[in-house]
Design an enzyme around this catalytic site. Sequence first.
Site: not given
Ligand code: EPZ
Length: 420
Positions: A22-23, A116, A121, A305, A397
């Site tokens: 998915k990701n 969410c 996020r 995850d 999802r």
């Molecule tokens: C990706 O989300 C995945 N989704 C998530 O999978 C996964 O849990 C996550 O990476 C971590 O591995 C997809 O790839 C579509 P991040 P993403 O930006 O990119 C902070 C699932 O279950 N952050 O790496 O949104 C954020 O708050 C989903 O399939 C900032 O502060 O995660 C978090 O604490 C859930 N500023 C951390 O970084 C930003 O601009 C990691 O978030 C971006 C992120």
Amino acid sequence: MDALRIEGGHRLEGVVRISGAKNAALPILCAALLADGKSTFRNVPALRDVETMAALLRFMGASAEVAPPIVTVNPAAVNRPEAPYELVKQMRASVLVLGPLIARFGRAVVSLPGGCAIGERPIDQHLKGLEAMGASVTLEHGYVKVTARNLRGADVVLDTPTVTGTENLMMLAVLAKGRTTLLNAAHEPEVEELARVLNKMGAKVEGAGTDVVRIEGVDSLQPVDHAIIPDRIEAGTFLVAAAATAGDVLVENCQLEHLEAVAAKLRLAGAGLVREGTGVRIRASATPLRPVEITTAPHPGFPTDMQAQLMVLMCRAGGQSVITETIFENRFMHVGELRRMGAQIDIRGRTAFVSGPTPLSSAQVMATDLRASASLVIAGLMAEGRTEILRVYHIDRGYERIEEKLANLGAKIERFRGRS
Ligand code: EPZ
């Protein structure tokens, strides 16, 4: 709304084949916006999130045909580089259209995803990178409005190795003038897969999968035909489900190198994992597992995850397991529901202490987010009696035909129309 009914206590045995990731699929469908012409993607999982992404692409004017495992996207008729709130609020990954829209059309209007269930996020790192490369960004009425006359390469230091932030900036940089360097980039296999696709389209991306990704801008990209890598989180979820039921399962189409941290913890807990064919065979005995300590971290650390799934497995361990969630601020939503099934879990800050072995008892429970839902399914497989899980749209999802795959392994599970 659909619900799942599970009669627990049955060992999982047999073979399950993992679907496409998915990701990986979600950013790659967005990457199709970068090329003029029809791209074809194979091994795409039949998931709600894929349907939502296709709906978003169609909203912009692109054509998107979803016939799993095949999806085709043609952006030739895109005339509205916008992602509206009603679509973005269904799926945060919609923000992945930002990079390609700005790279290709010079502008984008995308709803801020908002928080969410698992956390606030933010996308500040995405926006910082856009501005560093010459885009002008304004936030108003819950929308990000971006214009970019002449995108140019830049050095972008990410404060956190954000997965979709890295992916968005890669897709922006491939058509920017000059060289971009992303420092402190995310290493996830899905980031590497996106770079593979971009390079097949004619981009020049190096270093994906490491801290430093270097991109040399090119003038244009070509459509692509590509088969998506397997879903390591689905694979990990089935490995845990097998161990949770003292089963013996061959998880086919599972790249163990993408799951080393999960495999290491399962082995520490006492499960046996061996490579077999295109997958991994897992066996676990009915005796209590060994407790483990887990701290989630960016890849190649233990994936956030998989945290909820390991937590429920540790209810079968003899002793106290310690699980610390460092990525998201609210990713223990499953604990309340697991406690209702008899789990002994204490939370102190971002750490959960799981005591076992604790027999779980069936209950009616509510799914809250994708991976928490998966942990409730595993709990239902372990629990004596009949568990009902409501709001399984969360599961749909990210897991393709989960009840069918589990039933083929001997689980007693069925989908029914729930009341809420
Ligand atoms: C990706 O989300 C995945 N989704 C998530 O999978 C996964 O849990 C996550 O990476 C971590 O591995 C997809 O790839 C579509 P991040 P993403 O930006 O990119 C902070 C699932 O279950 N952050 O790496 O949104 C954020 O708050 C989903 O399939 C900032 O502060 O995660 C978090 O604490 C859930 N500023 C951390 O970084 C930003 O601009 C990691 O978030 C971006 C992120």
